[in-house]
Write an enzyme that holds these catalytic residues in place. Structure first.
Site, PDB file in Angstrom:
ATOM      1  N   CYS A 131       0.259  -5.027 -24.816  1.00  0.00           N
ATOM      2  CA  CYS A 131       0.876  -6.301 -25.201  1.00  0.00           C
ATOM      3  C   CYS A 131       1.230  -6.262 -26.679  1.00  0.00           C
ATOM      4  O   CYS A 131       0.347  -6.141 -27.539  1.00  0.00           O
ATOM      5  CB  CYS A 131      -0.081  -7.452 -24.888  1.00  0.00           C
ATOM      6  SG  CYS A 131       0.507  -9.072 -25.432  1.00  0.00           S
ATOM      7  N   CYS A 134      -0.294  -9.269 -28.593  1.00  0.00           N
ATOM      8  CA  CYS A 134      -1.730  -9.090 -28.851  1.00  0.00           C
ATOM      9  C   CYS A 134      -1.955  -8.154 -30.030  1.00  0.00           C
ATOM     10  O   CYS A 134      -2.827  -8.398 -30.874  1.00  0.00           O
ATOM     11  CB  CYS A 134      -2.418  -8.536 -27.608  1.00  0.00           C
ATOM     12  SG  CYS A 134      -2.245  -9.565 -26.127  1.00  0.00           S
TER      13      CYS A 134
END
Length: 288
Positions: A131, A134
């Site tokens: 991600c 993230c």
């Protein structure tokens, strides 16, 4: 002819004497043999000097390198591992991790971490290695964790614990949940690097110290049941056994019933119906 033989006889002993004792004595009347012997000796001497110099140089450099290694040994780093020697790269979610940050290893570890936190604020961070949001948000989360050492941060790797995330209804990343003591879950939301203010506001709102005498709640009962129902998770949840004939009453309704029973104004409402009712008052007379 006799002179040649005599010169040869004089040269041969000298050559033999030179080979035995290393000393050469040449006659003055033999220029040819003298020059040949001289050139041969020079050639041998140069070859011997070259070989000896190469050996001496090799031995010198070998001794020099060994001495340098012995004088300046390279001690192994403390607590060195095989992975460090190979040069294993550190993963991005492992960089900047602080003592109040912990990566969850499973469902049981998550439940135990929430129950053992007491009245401390716990932030559960759901992330994925692939991600991008993230990864971009991780340095700021580490910075906020450093600024709030009294807050416990739990990291849940979505790729390694997909079954647990499905049971907890986590479908958007990055995702955060705030838990505290007897209150259980306080809030849950998705946050990115652009909307970091949402995370900061929630952290400022729920960070002040609180004290509660009730036991720590942790995950909700339906979430615990969902975790135990998943066969991929080695988690067992045993709810409190209910007595025979006991009817489950929601917590809110239970509090309302208890408050109504303990109220001093409601004692007439809970009197048994077997008591005799008061007699009616006589009606007023209508005669004149």
């Amino acid at each position: 002819m006799a002179d040649v033989i005599s010169q040869t006889s004089l040269i041969l002993p000298c050559v033999g004497h030179q080979s035995r004792h290393g000393v050469a004595v040449f006659p003055s009347k033999s220029p040819i043999s003298l020059s040949a012997t001289r050139y041969s000796s020079l050639k041998l001497q140069n070859t011997a000097l070259a070989s000896s110099s190469s050996l001496v140089g090799t031995e010198f450099f070998a001794r020099g390198n060994i001495g340098a290694i012995r004088r300046n040994p390279r001690p192994p780093p403390p607590n060195a591992h095989v992975g460090f020697a190979i040069g294993k790269a550190q993963k991005w979610w492992e960089k900047g991790v602080l003592p109040n940050m912990k990566e969850v290893t499973g469902a049981q570890d998550l439940v135990d971490s929430l129950l053992h936190a007491g009245d401390k604020l716990v932030v559960v961070d759901f992330f994925s290695p692939g991600c991008g949001g993230c990864k971009a948000l991780h340095p700021k989360i580490c910075q906020l964790a450093e600024m709030n050492p009294h807050v416990q941060f739990l990291q849940v790797n979505y790729d390694e614990h997909k079954a647990m995330c499905y049971a907890l209804n986590i479908h958007v990343l990055p995702f955060f949940r705030f838990y505290r003591g007897a209150h259980g879950r306080l809030c849950s939301f998705s946050c990115t690097n652009a909307t970091i203010k949402k995370f900061k506001d929630a952290l400022a709102k729920h960070s002040p110290d609180r004290c509660s005498l009730c036991p720590t709640k942790g995950l909700e009962e339906k979430e615990l049941l969902a975790l135990s129902a998943n066969r991929d998770l080695s988690f067992v949840y045993d709810p409190l056994p209910k007595e025979e004939g006991q009817v489950f009453v929601p917590e809110r309704e239970r509090e309302e019933i208890l408050s109504a029973v303990t109220s001093p104004l409601s004692h007439e409402a809970i009197l048994p119906l077997s008591l005799p009712l008061p007699l009616p008052l006589p009606l007023p007379s209508t005669t004149r």
